[in-house]
Design a protein around this motif. Structure first.
Motif: not given
Length: 272
Positions: A14-20, A40-55
């Motif tokens: 499903v598609m969903a609007e979100g915040w991080i 899980g899910f995927a989203f598009v970001s304008q900046q990279p996010v550190e892999v293995d970080s917890i958000n």
């Protein structure tokens, strides 16, 4: 999150609007539409996010299906060629869904504004009636309300809209700080709303003193309780006047403080 909800979200994409919640400030930032499926899910970001970080994530599910609160590990961060954007993959660690059916059956709750509000939510193994009693009985509330080593030494509750809600907190060195407020809405065992912007009888509160604590800004607290098996889905939403007050409250240790207080509530409730 119920087993039924979990299976639905794992089986259907499903598609969903979100915040991080992004470090270092931990504030909720809007993210473009996410694709939720298979834990899980995927989203598009304008900046990279550190892999293995917890958000921390908050997702608005489609068709008014409800809200999803996710703690997730960043599984991958891949730059999208020619776009200057990144596709971020998230592996869900903890997922809670507040489904729309439950929201409609229960009292109305304002949708949180990520720029102005703070949300603390947890499922606890305490019956809803005991959680309600802990919030509305002065002799019980004094045992858990203030994170140790601070204590609550006084509590006055007039449990009705317009009724006073007053506590006095005491520091380890004996400094006492009063907090006055009033109840706005009382729905037994389901919802409790109070604010420090008003005093008893809905009279406007005075200008908050310039102190290092919650007394120097105004806020409204919405506590909602929903049955979860033999336990309770417990959510506290704190509404702030502006972003500066929200940031100050969060920097004071909002999540840690509310978490510690809830741990104390559970301990007290289990001894009741």
């Amino acid at each position: 999150m119920s087993v039924r909800n979990r299976r639905i979200h794992q089986r259907n994409s499903v598609m969903a609007e979100g915040w991080i919640a992004m470090p270092p400030d931990g504030m909720l930032h809007p993210i473009s539409t996410v694709d939720v499926s298979k834990g899980g899910f995927a989203f598009v970001s304008q900046q990279p996010v550190e892999v293995d970080s917890i958000n921390q994530f908050r997702l608005q599910l489609p068709n008014d299906a409800g809200l999803m609160h996710v703690e997730g590990r960043i599984a991958h961060c891949v730059e999208l060629p020619g776009s200057g954007a990144y596709r971020i993959g998230v592996q869900a660690i903890k997922v809670d869904v507040i489904d729309m059916e439950s929201m409609l059956l229960g009292p109305s709750v304002p949708a949180p504004d990520p720029q102005l509000d703070l949300v603390f939510s947890r499922t606890i193994d305490v019956p809803r009636e005991q959680v309600w009693a802990a919030w509305t009985t002065p002799s019980i509330l004094k045992k858990w309300f203030t994170p140790a080593p601070w204590t609550t030494v006084e509590c006055e509750i007039d449990l009705r809209p317009g009724g006073i809600f007053r506590t006095v907190m005491q520091s380890p060195d004996g400094l006492q700080t009063p907090h006055d407020g009033t109840y706005l809405e009382v729905v037994e065992n389901e919802k409790l709303v109070w604010t420090n912007a008003l005093t008893g009888g809905f009279r406007p509160a005075g200008v908050p003193p310039d102190t290092e604590g919650c007394s120097d800004f105004q806020f409204t607290v919405v506590i909602t309780l929903a049955v979860h098996g033999k336990g309770t889905n417990y959510t506290a939403t704190v509404l702030h006047r502006n972003q500066a007050d929200r940031e100050k409250h969060e920097a004071m240790g909002f999540h840690e403080g509310w978490g510690a207080a809830l741990d104390q509530l559970v301990t007290v409730a289990n001894s009741m």
